[in-house]
Design a protein around this motif. Structure first.
Motif, short mmCIF file in Angstrom:
data_model
loop_
_atom_site.label_atom_id
_atom_site.label_comp_id
_atom_site.label_asym_id
_atom_site.label_seq_id
_atom_site.Cartn_x
_atom_site.Cartn_y
_atom_site.Cartn_z
N LYS A 181 0.85 -1.18 0.00
CA LYS A 181 0.00 0.00 0.00
C LYS A 181 0.89 1.23 0.00
O LYS A 181 1.84 1.32 0.79
N ARG A 182 0.60 2.16 -0.89
CA ARG A 182 1.36 3.40 -1.01
C ARG A 182 0.41 4.58 -0.82
O ARG A 182 -0.75 4.52 -1.21
N SER A 183 0.92 5.66 -0.29
CA SER A 183 0.14 6.89 -0.15
C SER A 183 0.77 7.95 -1.02
O SER A 183 2.00 8.01 -1.17
N ILE A 184 -0.08 8.80 -1.60
CA ILE A 184 0.40 9.86 -2.49
C ILE A 184 -0.58 11.02 -2.40
O ILE A 184 -1.76 10.82 -2.09
N THR A 185 -0.11 12.22 -2.65
CA THR A 185 -0.98 13.38 -2.69
C THR A 185 -1.29 13.70 -4.14
O THR A 185 -0.38 13.92 -4.95
N ASP A 197 -4.62 8.91 -12.87
CA ASP A 197 -5.81 9.14 -12.04
C ASP A 197 -6.82 10.01 -12.78
O ASP A 197 -8.03 9.71 -12.77
N HIS A 211 -4.99 16.23 -2.26
CA HIS A 211 -5.65 15.27 -1.36
C HIS A 211 -4.82 14.00 -1.25
O HIS A 211 -4.31 13.50 -2.25
N ARG A 212 -4.71 13.49 -0.05
CA ARG A 212 -4.00 12.23 0.15
C ARG A 212 -4.88 11.08 -0.30
O ARG A 212 -6.08 11.06 -0.03
N THR A 213 -4.29 10.16 -1.01
CA THR A 213 -4.99 8.95 -1.41
C THR A 213 -4.00 7.80 -1.35
O THR A 213 -2.80 8.02 -1.21
N SER A 214 -4.49 6.61 -1.43
CA SER A 214 -3.60 5.46 -1.41
C SER A 214 -3.97 4.49 -2.51
O SER A 214 -5.07 4.52 -3.05
N ALA A 270 4.97 11.05 -9.22
CA ALA A 270 3.69 11.62 -8.80
C ALA A 270 2.92 12.19 -9.99
O ALA A 270 1.69 12.06 -10.06
#
Length: 73
Positions: A4-8, A45, A12-15, A38
């Motif tokens: 699982k990775r998190s990114i802005t 996205d 907004h932060r999403t994973s 990113a």
């Protein structure tokens, strides 16, 4: 292994969760296109259908990219 990775994205932060092989390929594609990791994720996205999740969109993007490369002469 799925990680699982998190990114802005767009402030907004999403994973997302993808296997290491997909993550490595996404980083390679970003580098080849002269994009940050990113920025590539943000592009994917933005282009994904509203009814799909980001993790699936990332995997399908990698698949399409590899198929396109395979079909080039």
């Amino acid at each position: 292994m799925i990680r699982k990775r998190s990114i802005t994205l767009h402030g907004h932060r999403t994973s997302f969760s993808v296997e290491d092989a997909f993550l490595d390929e996404l980083r390679t594609i970003a580098s080849e296109r002269g994009l940050s990791f990113a920025a590539l994720i943000a592009d994917i996205d933005e282009a994904r259908p509203l009814d799909s999740n980001l993790s699936s969109a990332l995997r399908l993007f990698v698949l399409r990219d590899l198929k396109e490369r395979h079909q080039r002469p």
